[in-house]
Design an enzyme around this catalytic site. Structure first.
Site, PDB file in Angstrom:
ATOM      1  N   GLU A   1     -11.122  -4.292  -2.847  1.00 17.19           N
ATOM      2  CA  GLU A   1     -10.292  -3.368  -3.275  1.00 17.19           C
ATOM      3  C   GLU A   1     -10.147  -3.410  -4.786  1.00 17.19           C
ATOM      4  O   GLU A   1      -9.440  -4.271  -5.133  1.00 17.19           O
ATOM      5  CB  GLU A   1      -9.270  -3.486  -2.668  1.00 17.19           C
ATOM      6  CG  GLU A   1      -9.099  -3.453  -1.158  1.00 17.19           C
ATOM      7  CD  GLU A   1      -7.741  -3.934  -0.462  1.00 17.19           C
ATOM      8  OE1 GLU A   1      -6.781  -3.520  -0.778  1.00 17.19           O
ATOM      9  OE2 GLU A   1      -8.279  -5.115   0.170  1.00 17.19           O
TER      10      GLU A   1
ATOM     11  N   GLN B   1      -9.070  -6.994  -5.107  1.00 13.07           N
ATOM     12  CA  GLN B   1      -8.568  -7.775  -3.973  1.00 13.07           C
ATOM     13  C   GLN B   1      -9.705  -7.874  -2.840  1.00 13.07           C
ATOM     14  O   GLN B   1     -10.440  -7.114  -2.444  1.00 13.07           O
ATOM     15  CB  GLN B   1      -7.457  -6.804  -3.046  1.00 13.07           C
ATOM     16  CG  GLN B   1      -6.839  -7.821  -2.066  1.00 13.07           C
ATOM     17  CD  GLN B   1      -5.567  -8.618  -2.476  1.00 13.07           C
ATOM     18  OE1 GLN B   1      -5.329  -8.632  -3.764  1.00 13.07           O
ATOM     19  NE2 GLN B   1      -5.070  -9.527  -1.742  1.00 13.07           N
TER      20      GLN B   1
ATOM     21  N   HIS C   1       0.758  -1.260  -0.096  1.00 10.60           N
ATOM     22  CA  HIS C   1       0.121  -0.040  -0.118  1.00 10.60           C
ATOM     23  C   HIS C   1       0.937   1.288   0.185  1.00 10.60           C
ATOM     24  O   HIS C   1       0.459   2.210   0.724  1.00 10.60           O
ATOM     25  CB  HIS C   1      -0.961   0.024   1.039  1.00 10.60           C
ATOM     26  CG  HIS C   1      -1.948  -1.148   1.115  1.00 10.60           C
ATOM     27  ND1 HIS C   1      -2.389  -1.534  -0.013  1.00 10.60           N
ATOM     28  CD2 HIS C   1      -2.536  -1.786   2.231  1.00 10.60           C
ATOM     29  CE1 HIS C   1      -3.164  -2.710   0.351  1.00 10.60           C
ATOM     30  NE2 HIS C   1      -3.493  -2.820   1.544  1.00 10.60           N
TER      31      HIS C   1
ATOM     32  N   HIS D   1      -9.568   1.330   0.443  1.00  7.74           N
ATOM     33  CA  HIS D   1      -9.784   0.141   1.383  1.00  7.74           C
ATOM     34  C   HIS D   1     -10.572  -0.108   2.508  1.00  7.74           C
ATOM     35  O   HIS D   1     -10.480  -0.472   3.546  1.00  7.74           O
ATOM     36  CB  HIS D   1      -8.257   0.287   2.088  1.00  7.74           C
ATOM     37  CG  HIS D   1      -7.672  -1.106   2.447  1.00  7.74           C
ATOM     38  ND1 HIS D   1      -8.315  -2.095   3.271  1.00  7.74           N
ATOM     39  CD2 HIS D   1      -6.407  -1.620   2.150  1.00  7.74           C
ATOM     40  CE1 HIS D   1      -7.493  -2.914   3.340  1.00  7.74           C
ATOM     41  NE2 HIS D   1      -6.405  -3.048   2.546  1.00  7.74           N
ATOM     42  N   SER D   2     -11.831   0.320   2.071  1.00 12.35           N
ATOM     43  CA  SER D   2     -12.857   0.079   3.221  1.00 12.35           C
ATOM     44  C   SER D   2     -13.376  -1.388   3.546  1.00 12.35           C
ATOM     45  O   SER D   2     -13.164  -2.270   2.574  1.00 12.35           O
ATOM     46  CB  SER D   2     -14.387   0.769   2.534  1.00 12.35           C
ATOM     47  OG  SER D   2     -14.363   2.269   2.616  1.00 12.35           O
TER      48      SER D   2
END
Ligand code: BGC
Length: 354
Positions: free
Chosen positions: A317, A290, A106, A179-180
Site C-alpha cells: 500500500e 505499507q 483507514h 489495498h489490493s
C-alpha cells in the site's frame, strides 16, 4: 483494448452498481467497480500464457458492503492509522472515528471503499475508467470539501496504473492508497509464503505495540528480518523471533522508499511467484509503502469459491508514513487549500525472463 460494463448489483437505496472490465489486446484484463472504486480482479498471463487472477476479491457486491479486510479497496481520505483519531490542521484538532482500539484505521466506517462513486470518464483511447466523488467537509471528521478522482488504466504492457487526483477548499489531510491483496500464484492458490519480494527500502517505521502506531523513528532494515533489499521469500523470516514482527503477527509495517522526490514515479519493489513465474513491479511517487503479509485474514469466501485465510495475499500500500500528521519527523500529508493532490502508483505485470 476494450471496456465493457455489466451490472454488479444494487445498493439498499436502489442505486445500481456496475463492474467495468478493462481489457488489452492480449486478452489480459482488470475489473473495477464504482462501488468503493474497488479493484476486483487483475487477470494476467502466467509462464504458459494462461490468465491468472492475482488479486483477492469477492463475487458478490454484498460481500463488499462488509469487506473487513479491505480487498481491492480505494482507501481515503487517509490510509493507515492515526493515533487517537486526532488530526491537527493549522492549530485545530479534528477528530476522526476511533474504529480500531482508540485509533483510526483507514478513515473509519465511512471510508471511500464503502461509497458509490460517479463514473466521470470511460476512455477507450486510454483504456481507463475514472471514478469521482465529492467528499464533503467534516466527512470522517476532516476539514474541507474534497473533490477526488481515481483513474484505473490498464495498458498494453499489463500495467495497472492508479492515478489519484483531488482538490480541497480547506487545508486537509490526504493520503490515498489501494489495498489490493496480491497472490502471484493466483488468488485461489493459498499462502504467499513462497513468493519473493524485494523492496528499495533501507528503513522502516517501528511500531510501539500491537496497536501499530509508529514510534516516530526510522529504523535501519540491515541485519533484521525487515531487510528486503535483496529478494527473499515472504515466508523466510515472517515468523522470526523479532519483537516488531511478533507484535503485528507478521509483516505489517511501513517501509521508507528510496529516492523520494515529490511527483516523481520510480520503481520501488518487485515480487515474484516461482510456480507461475509472474512478476509484479511496483512504481510510485509516494515516500513509503505499507507491506502487510495478510496476517489477519481469517476465513473469507472469495471469488470462484476460493477460500482465503492468513497470508493468502500480501499488500503493498503506497502512502505516507502512518500517523504522519502527528509526527514531525515524517513527511507531511497535509494538502493545502486549492492545491492539487496528484499521486500515481503502477503495478506492472510480466513473466520472468532469465
Ligand atoms: C493494516 C493492517 C490491517 C489491514 C486490514 C493494513 O493496511 O496495516 O494492520 O489489518 O490493513 O485492515
Amino acid at each position: 483494448m476494450s471496456i465493457t460494463k455489466r451490472e454488479f448489483g444494487k445498493l439498499e437505496s436502489g442505486e445500481e452498481v456496475s463492474v467495468y472490465q478493462i481489457k488489452n489486446e492480449s486478452g489480459a484484463y482488470i475489473e473495477v467497480t464504482d462501488y468503493g472504486a474497488i479493484l476486483r480482479c487483475i487477470c494476467v498471463p502466467d509462464k504458459d500464457g494462461n490468465l491468472q487472477d492475482v488479486v483477492l476479491g469477492y463475487d458478490k457486491l454484498e460481500q463488499y458492503f462488509v469487506n473487513g479486510c479491505y480487498f481491492g479497496s480505494t482507501i481515503g481520505r487517509n490510509g493507515n492509522r492515526i493515533a487517537g483519531g486526532k488530526v491537527p490542521v493549522n492549530g485545530q484538532v479534528y477528530q476522526m472515528p476511533q474504529n480500531e482500539n482508540e485509533n483510526n484505521l483507514h478513515s473509519g466506517p465511512d471510508g471511500y471503499e464503502k461509497q458509490l462513486w460517479k463514473v466521470k470518464e470511460v476512455s477507450e483511447e486510454e483504456n481507463a475508467v475514472t471514478f469521482t466523488r465529492m467528499s464533503p467537509d467534516k466527512e470522517q471528521g476532516l476539514p474541507g470539501n474534497f473533490e477526488v478522482a481515481v483513474t484505473y488504466q490498464f495498458t498494453g504492457d499489463n500495467e495497472v496504473k492508479i492515478h489519484y487526483q483531488g482538490v480541497s477548499d480547506q487545508d486537509t489531510l490526504v493520503n490515498m492508497t489501494n489495498h489490493s491483496y496480491f497472490n502471484l500464484s493466483g488468488h485461489q492458490s493459498g499462502t504467499v509464503a513462497d513468493q519473493y519480494l524485494c523492496m528499495r527500502s533501507e528503513e522502516f517505521t517501528p511500531v510501539i505495540d500491537s496497536k501499530s502506531i509508529p514510534t516516530g523513528e526510522y529504523a535501519k532494515v540491515a541485519d533484521t528480518p525487515m531487510d528486503f533489499r535483496t529478494e527473499k521469500k515472504i515466508g523466510q523470516d515472517v515468523d522470526a523471533d523479532y519483537e516488531q514482527l511478533k507484535m503485528t503477527g507478521g509483516y505489517d509495517h511501513n517501509f521508507m522508499l528510496m529516492d523520494y522526490q515529490p511527483g516523481k514515479v520510480r520503481s520501488v519493489a518487485k515480487a515474484y511467484a516461482p510456480d507461475t513465474e509472474i512478476v509484479m513491479e511496483v512504481l510510485t511517487d509516494t515516500p513509503a509503502v505499507q507491506f502487510y503479509s495478510g496476517n489477519f485474514v481469517e476465513r473469507e469466501e472469495g471469488k470462484n469459491n476460493a477460500v482465503y485465510t492468513k497470508r493468502s495475499g500480501f499488500c503493498l500500500e503506497t502512502q505516507f508514513e502512518p500517523d504522519a500528521v502527528n509526527q514531525k519527523n515524517f513527511h507531511s500529508p497535509i494538502l493545502k487549500a486549492g492545491e492539487k493532490y496528484d499521486s500515481t502508483t503502477i503495478y506492472r505485470f510480466s513473466v520472468k525472463k532469465d
